[in-house]
Design a protein around this motif. Structure first.
Motif, PDB file in Angstrom:
ATOM      1  N   UNK A   5      22.166  16.339  38.030  1.00 28.23           N
ATOM      2  CA  UNK A   5      21.019  16.531  37.132  1.00 28.23           C
ATOM      3  C   UNK A   5      19.928  15.498  37.388  1.00 28.23           C
ATOM      4  N   UNK A   6      20.241  14.399  38.053  1.00 29.99           N
ATOM      5  CA  UNK A   6      19.234  13.381  38.342  1.00 29.99           C
ATOM      6  C   UNK A   6      18.633  13.537  39.732  1.00 29.99           C
ATOM      7  N   UNK A  45      16.311  14.220  46.195  1.00 29.19           N
ATOM      8  CA  UNK A  45      15.727  12.909  45.962  1.00 29.19           C
ATOM      9  C   UNK A  45      16.102  12.426  44.576  1.00 29.19           C
ATOM     10  N   UNK A  46      15.972  11.120  44.379  1.00 27.33           N
ATOM     11  CA  UNK A  46      16.169  10.551  43.054  1.00 27.33           C
ATOM     12  C   UNK A  46      14.806  10.430  42.382  1.00 27.33           C
ATOM     13  N   UNK A  47      14.813  10.244  41.081  1.00 25.05           N
ATOM     14  CA  UNK A  47      13.548  10.039  40.370  1.00 25.05           C
ATOM     15  C   UNK A  47      12.845   8.774  40.871  1.00 25.05           C
ATOM     16  N   UNK A  51       8.457   7.097  42.478  1.00 25.59           N
ATOM     17  CA  UNK A  51       7.731   5.816  42.460  1.00 25.59           C
ATOM     18  C   UNK A  51       7.493   5.318  43.885  1.00 25.59           C
ATOM     19  N   UNK A  52       8.498   5.423  44.738  1.00 27.55           N
ATOM     20  CA  UNK A  52       8.328   4.996  46.133  1.00 27.55           C
ATOM     21  C   UNK A  52       7.186   5.765  46.791  1.00 27.55           C
ATOM     22  N   UNK A  79      20.827   1.829  47.669  1.00 25.89           N
ATOM     23  CA  UNK A  79      22.014   2.214  46.931  1.00 25.89           C
ATOM     24  C   UNK A  79      21.896   2.132  45.421  1.00 25.89           C
ATOM     25  N   UNK A  80      20.746   1.682  44.926  1.00 31.46           N
ATOM     26  CA  UNK A  80      20.542   1.671  43.486  1.00 31.46           C
ATOM     27  C   UNK A  80      19.058   1.803  43.199  1.00 31.46           C
ATOM     28  N   UNK A  81      18.748   2.237  42.007  1.00 34.78           N
ATOM     29  CA  UNK A  81      17.359   2.378  41.589  1.00 34.78           C
ATOM     30  C   UNK A  81      16.743   0.989  41.443  1.00 34.78           C
ATOM     31  N   UNK A  82      15.584   0.758  42.067  1.00 31.71           N
ATOM     32  CA  UNK A  82      14.940  -0.545  41.913  1.00 31.71           C
ATOM     33  C   UNK A  82      14.578  -0.819  40.457  1.00 31.71           C
ATOM     34  N   UNK A  83      14.739  -2.056  40.071  1.00 30.69           N
ATOM     35  CA  UNK A  83      14.410  -2.483  38.714  1.00 30.69           C
ATOM     36  C   UNK A  83      12.958  -2.950  38.654  1.00 30.69           C
ATOM     37  N   UNK A  84      12.497  -3.248  37.455  1.00 33.77           N
ATOM     38  CA  UNK A  84      11.151  -3.800  37.293  1.00 33.77           C
ATOM     39  C   UNK A  84      11.024  -5.101  38.085  1.00 33.77           C
TER      40      UNK A  84
END
Length: 153
Positions: A5-6, A45-47, A51-52, A79-84
């Protein structure tokens, strides 16, 4: 990888970013995004890829090369969503280059209607600031826009 779903198909990413599907594939070829593949071989793709890709669009619009953008994006974690905090670090690394471009554009804006030390001697002001093309002694091009000053000559 199976679609979750993501995960978003390339068409949805295109609709969200305003990029064409072919542009997104190009950016994938340039290693600016790394989509996963479904069992059927479709890109997903991821959400975070929105942003990228948005960063890519803006950076290109500001004149950064694909190579510059790839280098900046390589600072983001895999491997993970970048944080702020991750995006803040990336932004800080771009700050010096942006400040340099802003200074250059400001200088161009402020000096374009005056002598820029290019050797044309076509404006009355140029005859005052670059008499007999003395700026040419410093090298080629618009010497005053490149940082030389009429008083340096």
């Amino acid at each position: 990888m199976t679609k979750t779903s993501t995960s978003l198909p390339i068409g949805e990413i295109a609709a969200r970013t305003g990029l064409s599907v072919s542009a997104i594939r190009f950016y994938e070829d340039q290693r600016l995004v790394q989509p996963q593949r479904t069992a059927a071989g479709h890109r997903v793709f991821t959400r975070a890829d929105i942003r990228r890709l948005s960063f890519v669009m803006v950076a290109q619009r500001l004149g950064f090369s694909i190579s510059d953008i790839r280098e900046a994006l390589s600072s983001l974690p895999e491997g993970r969503t970048p944080t702020k905090a991750d995006w803040t670090r990336l932004g800080q690394s771009f700050r010096a280059a942006l400040d340099e471009r802003i200074a250059g554009l400001t200088d161009l804006r402020d000096k374009l209607d005056s002598c820029i030390g290019c050797g044309c001697l076509s404006l009355k002001a140029c005859m005052l600031h670059n008499t007999e093309d003395v700026a040419a002694n410093r090298g080629t091009g618009p010497r005053y826009l490149l940082g030389d000053s009429p008083t340096d000559i």
